[in-house]
Design an enzyme around this catalytic site. Structure first.
Site, PDB file in Angstrom:
ATOM      1  N   ASP A  55      -9.518 -31.265 -29.619  1.00 61.80           N
ATOM      2  CA  ASP A  55      -8.993 -29.892 -29.577  1.00 61.80           C
ATOM      3  C   ASP A  55      -9.936 -28.906 -28.902  1.00 61.80           C
ATOM      4  OD1 ASP A  55      -6.629 -30.571 -30.871  1.00 61.80           O
ATOM      5  OD2 ASP A  55      -7.475 -30.261 -32.861  1.00 61.80           O
ATOM      6  N   GLY A 113     -10.118 -36.690 -37.320  1.00 56.53           N
ATOM      7  CA  GLY A 113      -9.402 -37.337 -36.229  1.00 56.53           C
ATOM      8  C   GLY A 113     -10.374 -37.966 -35.246  1.00 56.53           C
ATOM      9  N   THR A 169     -14.058 -33.604 -31.166  1.00 59.73           N
ATOM     10  CA  THR A 169     -12.641 -33.355 -31.422  1.00 59.73           C
ATOM     11  C   THR A 169     -11.952 -33.081 -30.103  1.00 59.73           C
ATOM     12  OG1 THR A 169     -11.039 -31.774 -32.348  1.00 59.73           O
ATOM     13  CG2 THR A 169     -13.280 -30.966 -32.002  1.00 59.73           C
ATOM     14  N   ARG A 178      -2.392 -28.214 -32.494  1.00 61.72           N
ATOM     15  CA  ARG A 178      -1.652 -27.552 -33.565  1.00 61.72           C
ATOM     16  C   ARG A 178      -2.079 -26.103 -33.726  1.00 61.72           C
ATOM     17  NH1 ARG A 178      -2.835 -30.854 -37.205  1.00 61.72           N
ATOM     18  NH2 ARG A 178      -4.539 -29.718 -38.203  1.00 61.72           N
ATOM     19  N   ASP A 201     -12.115 -26.903 -30.125  1.00 60.44           N
ATOM     20  CA  ASP A 201     -11.996 -25.606 -30.797  1.00 60.44           C
ATOM     21  C   ASP A 201     -13.233 -25.207 -31.605  1.00 60.44           C
ATOM     22  OD1 ASP A 201     -11.705 -27.584 -32.689  1.00 60.44           O
ATOM     23  OD2 ASP A 201      -9.960 -26.706 -33.673  1.00 60.44           O
ATOM     24  N   ARG A 256      -9.609 -39.894 -44.161  1.00 60.98           N
ATOM     25  CA  ARG A 256      -9.628 -38.650 -44.933  1.00 60.98           C
ATOM     26  C   ARG A 256     -10.098 -38.968 -46.351  1.00 60.98           C
ATOM     27  NH1 ARG A 256      -8.863 -35.017 -40.733  1.00 60.98           N
ATOM     28  NH2 ARG A 256      -7.165 -35.762 -39.408  1.00 60.98           N
ATOM     29  N   ASP A 307     -14.326 -29.366 -37.464  1.00 58.89           N
ATOM     30  CA  ASP A 307     -14.664 -28.339 -38.455  1.00 58.89           C
ATOM     31  C   ASP A 307     -14.521 -28.829 -39.894  1.00 58.89           C
ATOM     32  OD1 ASP A 307     -11.912 -28.450 -38.346  1.00 58.89           O
ATOM     33  OD2 ASP A 307     -11.607 -26.294 -38.245  1.00 58.89           O
TER      34      ASP A 307
END
Length: 329
Positions: free
Chosen positions: A135, A18, A133, A179, A137, A79, A110
């Site tokens: 996120d 992403g 990212t 998510r 994370d 992707r 990741d």
């Protein structure tokens, strides 16, 4: 020390997964830091898909000019199911050898790092990961590239939604990205003064949400705003709205899903500086002989984390912030 410097002639750089604001700043920093050390740079379009399908182009100073302020990624992203296979990674390794690329900088999350780690282990490719990212994370860095921009984009939208919610005495359920992780939901919840922030990491049943909202109504609040991470176990904002609207008929319950607007836009100054630091650091650690590592910033100091560690688990939320959100709601 100079004697420890590894001779690298050409570095490849790609963005994968992403997109996140600041990726272009990282590409620019990789290129400029490499040029400063007389190293050639080859950009690989469309991530691992382009690595397999020979989408290589040599970068120069002009290639990375006037991109630091742009969102998205000039190298594009995609992707690649083929790269998940050993045969696909073998094709990628052959292309790297064809272009005489000595090391690869991968900018992403990741999934990107998992692919880079496998490529290095199977084919001896020197790789360094740069965490990008929204996120936030990835362990091994306090923040990932793009997180601050996404956070501020979401907050700006939520502030505007709060205005109209208050004007019409409505209850708004605002869904933000996340998510698997609730970093955006938690911090925008605190910063916007939301009544609730529902997170994937916290088990919150619908009945519990109803109870908490009823308690708030007793305080005669004229409007209510709930921030919902898309991965929350209540099923996201749309499903939550269906489950609670009959219990709050005095409100006009509305849903707003922010979606991919959080990925776009010009990166903040904070993300531009972070991306610049990490992009340049990736080149430096390659020259120092490191591989299969990720560069990050912890307590404002550069840190190297093995890729196998970076992909081993998700970064945990700060529970002091979770407690703060409960106190302030």
């Amino acid at each position: 020390m100079a004697d420890d410097i590894v001779k690298i002639k050409t570095i490849g750089v790609l963005t994968s997964g992403g997109d996140s604001p600041g990726m272009n700043a990282a590409i620019r920093a990789v290129a400029r830091a490499a040029f400063h050390s007389n190293i050639n740079v080859i950009g690989i379009k469309h991530g691992y898909y382009g690595l397999i399908n020979d989408e290589f182009e040599k970068l120069d100073t002009h290639s990375v000019s006037n991109i630091i302020q742009r969102g998205g990624t000039t190298l594009k992203s995609a992707r690649s199911e083929e790269f998940r296979t050993e045969e696909g990674r073998a094709k990628a390794a052959e292309n790297l050898k064809k272009y005489e690329i000595d090391a690869l900088v991968t900018i992403g999350g990741d999934g990107t790092f998992t692919g880079a780690n496998k490529l290095s282990k199977e084919h001896g490719i020197n790789v360094v990961g740069v965490p990008a990212t929204i996120d936030n994370d990835i362990i091994g860095t306090d923040e990932t590239i793009g997180y601050d921009t996404a956070l501020n984009t979401a907050l700006d939208a939520i502030d505007k939604i709060r205005d109209t919610a208050d004007a019409h005495e409505r209850m708004f359920l605002v869904e933000v990205m996340g998510r698997d992780t609730g970093f955006i939901a938690l911090e925008t919840g605190i910063a916007s003064g939301a009544e609730l922030a529902l997170l994937p990491e916290e088990l919150t049943h619908v009945d519990e949400v109803k109870e908490q909202l009823h308690d708030m109504l007793k305080q005669q609040r004229r409007s209510s705003l709930v921030v919902v991470a898309e991965g929350d176990e209540t099923g996201g904002a749309m499903k939550l709205a269906d489950n609670i609207k009959d219990d709050f008929s005095q409100y006009d319950v509305r849903v707003c899903i922010l979606g991919h607007v959080q990925r776009g836009g010009a990166p903040t100054a904070r993300d531009r500086v972070l991306a610049s630091r990490l992009g340049a650091a990736a080149v430096n650690v390659l020259m120092e002989g490191h591989s299969e590592v990720m560069v990050g910033v912890v307590n404002n100091a550069l840190k190297i984390t093995p890729l196998r560690v970076a992909i081993s688990k998700k970064k945990a939320l700060d529970h002091t912030l979770i407690d703060l959100a409960r106190v302030l709601r």
